[in-house]
Design a protein around this motif. Structure first.
Motif, PDB file in Angstrom:
ATOM      1  N   PHE A  25       0.822  -1.213   0.000  1.00 23.35           N
ATOM      2  CA  PHE A  25       0.000   0.000   0.000  1.00 23.35           C
ATOM      3  C   PHE A  25       0.859   1.268   0.000  1.00 23.35           C
ATOM      4  O   PHE A  25       0.469   2.295   0.541  1.00 23.35           O
ATOM      5  CB  PHE A  25      -0.976  -0.017   1.180  1.00 23.35           C
ATOM      6  N   PHE A  26       2.035   1.189  -0.583  1.00 18.60           N
ATOM      7  CA  PHE A  26       2.900   2.322  -0.913  1.00 18.60           C
ATOM      8  C   PHE A  26       3.552   2.983   0.302  1.00 18.60           C
ATOM      9  O   PHE A  26       4.746   3.280   0.288  1.00 18.60           O
ATOM     10  CB  PHE A  26       2.156   3.389  -1.728  1.00 18.60           C
ATOM     11  N   ASN A  27       2.756   3.294   1.339  1.00 18.87           N
ATOM     12  CA  ASN A  27       3.270   3.922   2.564  1.00 18.87           C
ATOM     13  C   ASN A  27       4.005   5.228   2.291  1.00 18.87           C
ATOM     14  O   ASN A  27       4.991   5.550   2.951  1.00 18.87           O
ATOM     15  CB  ASN A  27       4.200   2.957   3.326  1.00 18.87           C
ATOM     16  N   LEU A  28       3.540   5.991   1.324  1.00 19.76           N
ATOM     17  CA  LEU A  28       4.113   7.308   1.072  1.00 19.76           C
ATOM     18  C   LEU A  28       3.602   8.295   2.119  1.00 19.76           C
ATOM     19  O   LEU A  28       2.534   8.116   2.691  1.00 19.76           O
ATOM     20  CB  LEU A  28       3.729   7.797  -0.328  1.00 19.76           C
ATOM     21  N   VAL A  29       4.389   9.328   2.371  1.00 14.70           N
ATOM     22  CA  VAL A  29       3.979  10.374   3.316  1.00 14.70           C
ATOM     23  C   VAL A  29       3.026  11.302   2.576  1.00 14.70           C
ATOM     24  O   VAL A  29       3.427  12.006   1.639  1.00 14.70           O
ATOM     25  CB  VAL A  29       5.197  11.144   3.854  1.00 14.70           C
ATOM     26  N   SER A  30       1.786  11.313   2.987  1.00 13.22           N
ATOM     27  CA  SER A  30       0.731  11.956   2.189  1.00 13.22           C
ATOM     28  C   SER A  30       0.886  13.463   2.071  1.00 13.22           C
ATOM     29  O   SER A  30       0.436  14.057   1.086  1.00 13.22           O
ATOM     30  CB  SER A  30      -0.649  11.634   2.782  1.00 13.22           C
ATOM     31  N   ASN A  31       1.515  14.108   3.061  1.00 14.74           N
ATOM     32  CA  ASN A  31       1.645  15.565   3.022  1.00 14.74           C
ATOM     33  C   ASN A  31       2.996  16.039   2.494  1.00 14.74           C
ATOM     34  O   ASN A  31       3.352  17.200   2.631  1.00 14.74           O
ATOM     35  CB  ASN A  31       1.380  16.168   4.400  1.00 14.74           C
ATOM     36  N   THR A  39       5.543  16.079  -1.074  1.00 18.76           N
ATOM     37  CA  THR A  39       5.525  15.903  -2.519  1.00 18.76           C
ATOM     38  C   THR A  39       6.238  14.607  -2.904  1.00 18.76           C
ATOM     39  O   THR A  39       6.941  13.991  -2.097  1.00 18.76           O
ATOM     40  CB  THR A  39       6.225  17.071  -3.223  1.00 18.76           C
ATOM     41  N   VAL A  40       6.074  14.220  -4.148  1.00 25.35           N
ATOM     42  CA  VAL A  40       6.792  13.056  -4.676  1.00 25.35           C
ATOM     43  C   VAL A  40       8.290  13.235  -4.487  1.00 25.35           C
ATOM     44  O   VAL A  40       8.998  12.330  -4.023  1.00 25.35           O
ATOM     45  CB  VAL A  40       6.442  12.854  -6.163  1.00 25.35           C
ATOM     46  N   ALA A  41       8.802  14.409  -4.841  1.00 20.79           N
ATOM     47  CA  ALA A  41      10.241  14.673  -4.711  1.00 20.79           C
ATOM     48  C   ALA A  41      10.695  14.497  -3.269  1.00 20.79           C
ATOM     49  O   ALA A  41      11.724  13.866  -2.997  1.00 20.79           O
ATOM     50  CB  ALA A  41      10.564  16.083  -5.200  1.00 20.79           C
ATOM     51  N   ASP A  42       9.937  15.045  -2.333  1.00 16.07           N
ATOM     52  CA  ASP A  42      10.332  14.961  -0.924  1.00 16.07           C
ATOM     53  C   ASP A  42      10.237  13.532  -0.403  1.00 16.07           C
ATOM     54  O   ASP A  42      11.065  13.108   0.411  1.00 16.07           O
ATOM     55  CB  ASP A  42       9.462  15.893  -0.068  1.00 16.07           C
ATOM     56  N   ASN A  43       9.232  12.777  -0.861  1.00 18.68           N
ATOM     57  CA  ASN A  43       9.122  11.378  -0.447  1.00 18.68           C
ATOM     58  C   ASN A  43      10.345  10.586  -0.866  1.00 18.68           C
ATOM     59  O   ASN A  43      10.855   9.760  -0.100  1.00 18.68           O
ATOM     60  CB  ASN A  43       7.862  10.753  -1.052  1.00 18.68           C
ATOM     61  N   VAL A  44      10.829  10.822  -2.081  1.00 16.73           N
ATOM     62  CA  VAL A  44      11.974  10.069  -2.581  1.00 16.73           C
ATOM     63  C   VAL A  44      13.268  10.515  -1.919  1.00 16.73           C
ATOM     64  O   VAL A  44      14.130   9.701  -1.590  1.00 16.73           O
ATOM     65  CB  VAL A  44      12.068  10.198  -4.120  1.00 16.73           C
ATOM     66  N   GLU A  45      13.424  11.815  -1.711  1.00 17.22           N
ATOM     67  CA  GLU A  45      14.662  12.340  -1.135  1.00 17.22           C
ATOM     68  C   GLU A  45      14.800  12.049   0.350  1.00 17.22           C
ATOM     69  O   GLU A  45      15.923  11.950   0.864  1.00 17.22           O
ATOM     70  CB  GLU A  45      14.743  13.852  -1.350  1.00 17.22           C
ATOM     71  N   LEU A  46      13.687  11.896   1.062  1.00 17.94           N
ATOM     72  CA  LEU A  46      13.727  11.783   2.520  1.00 17.94           C
ATOM     73  C   LEU A  46      14.662  10.685   3.026  1.00 17.94           C
ATOM     74  O   LEU A  46      15.491  10.940   3.913  1.00 17.94           O
ATOM     75  CB  LEU A  46      12.312  11.582   3.065  1.00 17.94           C
ATOM     76  N   PRO A  47      14.596   9.440   2.524  1.00 22.35           N
ATOM     77  CA  PRO A  47      15.515   8.416   3.042  1.00 22.35           C
ATOM     78  C   PRO A  47      16.984   8.760   2.822  1.00 22.35           C
ATOM     79  O   PRO A  47      17.835   8.443   3.663  1.00 22.35           O
ATOM     80  CB  PRO A  47      15.120   7.153   2.260  1.00 22.35           C
ATOM     81  N   ALA A  48      17.285   9.415   1.708  1.00 23.31           N
ATOM     82  CA  ALA A  48      18.668   9.804   1.444  1.00 23.31           C
ATOM     83  C   ALA A  48      19.137  10.847   2.443  1.00 23.31           C
ATOM     84  O   ALA A  48      20.256  10.767   2.976  1.00 23.31           O
ATOM     85  CB  ALA A  48      18.796  10.330   0.012  1.00 23.31           C
ATOM     86  N   LEU A  49      18.304  11.820   2.717  1.00 25.44           N
ATOM     87  CA  LEU A  49      18.669  12.860   3.679  1.00 25.44           C
ATOM     88  C   LEU A  49      18.825  12.270   5.087  1.00 25.44           C
ATOM     89  O   LEU A  49      19.749  12.630   5.820  1.00 25.44           O
ATOM     90  CB  LEU A  49      17.613  13.967   3.680  1.00 25.44           C
ATOM     91  N   SER A  93       4.023  16.826  -7.483  1.00 21.76           N
ATOM     92  CA  SER A  93       2.682  16.336  -7.172  1.00 21.76           C
ATOM     93  C   SER A  93       2.647  15.746  -5.772  1.00 21.76           C
ATOM     94  O   SER A  93       3.670  15.339  -5.214  1.00 21.76           O
ATOM     95  CB  SER A  93       2.264  15.260  -8.179  1.00 21.76           C
ATOM     96  N   MET A  94       1.454  15.672  -5.211  1.00 22.51           N
ATOM     97  CA  MET A  94       1.240  15.006  -3.942  1.00 22.51           C
ATOM     98  C   MET A  94       0.820  13.558  -4.226  1.00 22.51           C
ATOM     99  O   MET A  94       0.224  13.270  -5.270  1.00 22.51           O
ATOM    100  CB  MET A  94       0.155  15.720  -3.128  1.00 22.51           C
ATOM    101  N   PRO A  95       1.127  12.624  -3.316  1.00 23.21           N
ATOM    102  CA  PRO A  95       0.771  11.219  -3.561  1.00 23.21           C
ATOM    103  C   PRO A  95      -0.692  11.007  -3.923  1.00 23.21           C
ATOM    104  O   PRO A  95      -1.001  10.172  -4.795  1.00 23.21           O
ATOM    105  CB  PRO A  95       1.131  10.546  -2.232  1.00 23.21           C
ATOM    106  N   GLY A  96      -1.587  11.757  -3.301  1.00 20.05           N
ATOM    107  CA  GLY A  96      -3.007  11.583  -3.565  1.00 20.05           C
ATOM    108  C   GLY A  96      -3.433  11.973  -4.960  1.00 20.05           C
ATOM    109  O   GLY A  96      -4.551  11.661  -5.380  1.00 20.05           O
ATOM    110  N   GLU A  97      -2.560  12.668  -5.677  1.00 19.57           N
ATOM    111  CA  GLU A  97      -2.860  13.085  -7.039  1.00 19.57           C
ATOM    112  C   GLU A  97      -2.415  12.059  -8.081  1.00 19.57           C
ATOM    113  O   GLU A  97      -2.627  12.257  -9.274  1.00 19.57           O
ATOM    114  CB  GLU A  97      -2.180  14.432  -7.330  1.00 19.57           C
ATOM    115  N   LEU A  98      -1.790  10.989  -7.624  1.00 19.09           N
ATOM    116  CA  LEU A  98      -1.236   9.980  -8.525  1.00 19.09           C
ATOM    117  C   LEU A  98      -2.122   8.746  -8.588  1.00 19.09           C
ATOM    118  O   LEU A  98      -2.885   8.451  -7.668  1.00 19.09           O
ATOM    119  CB  LEU A  98       0.160   9.560  -8.047  1.00 19.09           C
ATOM    120  N   SER A  99      -1.981   8.010  -9.672  1.00 16.35           N
ATOM    121  CA  SER A  99      -2.641   6.711  -9.771  1.00 16.35           C
ATOM    122  C   SER A  99      -1.922   5.715  -8.865  1.00 16.35           C
ATOM    123  O   SER A  99      -0.812   5.979  -8.381  1.00 16.35           O
ATOM    124  CB  SER A  99      -2.592   6.212 -11.216  1.00 16.35           C
ATOM    125  N   GLY A 100      -2.521   4.545  -8.669  1.00 14.69           N
ATOM    126  CA  GLY A 100      -1.882   3.526  -7.847  1.00 14.69           C
ATOM    127  C   GLY A 100      -0.543   3.087  -8.414  1.00 14.69           C
ATOM    128  O   GLY A 100       0.440   2.933  -7.680  1.00 14.69           O
TER     129      GLY A 100
END
Length: 266
Positions: free
Chosen positions: A115-121, A123-133, A161-168
């Motif tokens: 179920f993806f477990n993305l941080v809903s608040n 952006t896509v960029a911030d979700n991807v960069e967060l583990p690296a930071l 974009s925000m996760p909620g704006e994306l398809s599954g």
């Protein structure tokens, strides 16, 4: 948007995902895990021995309730076994604290969930960069890794974009980018297509196969035979135990890590 199934090459990859002919990347001996709740105890994992080589793609299949996800959670330190031992890159993890496991999941283990477990608040960029930071990567390098991955996965126009704006399917590609941003030695995928339609399932299968071709070690839990067919090896899991463990007949064989892909591409 570019096709996520294309053959673009990550130029930022390092030796962390290249196969090694030495000791196994992951080894488990006698893993046992019992869940206690209402009613009788549930024996999810019953004395499992497992070894995963560097660069190997292993699919763990079986019916719902067989204990597949619990096994994967044990391998990634998300749960602790009641007994048994786990070695990561030749190092016994028995004494790892929760904090140490968190560090390992940031640096050496990437995990993709159903179920993806993305941080809903974020952006896509911030979700991807967060583990690296969180792993101590500089903001510039984290941004560069994120840009490379999103471009490869056909999501370069979705960075803000925000996760909620994306398809599954798009959300799962973001989750895959997040899991791979630190170039982990090991990628664990827990039913990554379980909530996707057939198109999304095909995308996930192609992406996992592509990264495997570059030498990424993958352990995949799935009930989907199509996904399992992309693996080198299929483990049938039933009632908390390994019922069968077989090499799959795959031809042609993959290249050796990133260098092999570059040679094939000329």
């Amino acid at each position: 948007m570019s096709d996520p199934a294309d053959d673009s090459i990550r130029t930022g990859a390092d030796d962390s995902v290249r196969p090694d002919t030495g000791s196994p990347l992951l080894r488990a001996e006698g893993l046992v895990k019992t869940h206690h709740g209402e009613g009788a105890p549930a024996h999810a994992v019953r004395g499992v021995d497992l070894s995963v080589r560097h660069g190997e793609f292993v699919a763990v299949t079986g019916p719902s309730g067989a204990g597949k996800s619990t096994l994967l959670h044990l391998l990634g330190g998300l749960q602790r076994p009641d007994s048994g031992s786990l070695w990561l890159d030749g190092e016994c993890t028995d004494a790892y604290s929760e904090a140490r496991w968190a560090v390992e999941r940031r640096r050496r283990i990437g995990i993709v969930f159903q179920f993806f477990n993305l941080v809903s608040n974020l952006t896509v960029a911030d979700n991807v960069e967060l583990p690296a930071l969180l792993a101590g990567t500089s903001a510039r390098q984290a941004r560069a890794e994120r840009e490379t991955l999103l471009a490869e996965l056909g999501l370069e126009n979705k960075a803000r974009s925000m996760p909620g704006e994306l398809s599954g399917g798009e959300q799962q590609r973001v989750a895959l980018a997040r899991a791979l941003v630190n170039q982990p030695r090991l990628l664990l995928a827990d039913e990554p297509a379980g909530s996707l339609d057939s198109k999304g399932t095909r995308e996930v299968m192609r992406l996992l196969s592509r990264f495997h071709q570059r030498g990424q070690t993958i352990v995949l839990v799935t009930h989907d035979a199509r996904l399992a067919s992309a693996a080198d090896r299929a483990i049938s899991f039933f009632d908390g135990r390994i019922a069968d463990d077989a090499e799959l007949d795959r031809a042609p064989r993959r290249g050796t890590g990133l260098s092999g892909v570059l040679e094939l591409k000329g």
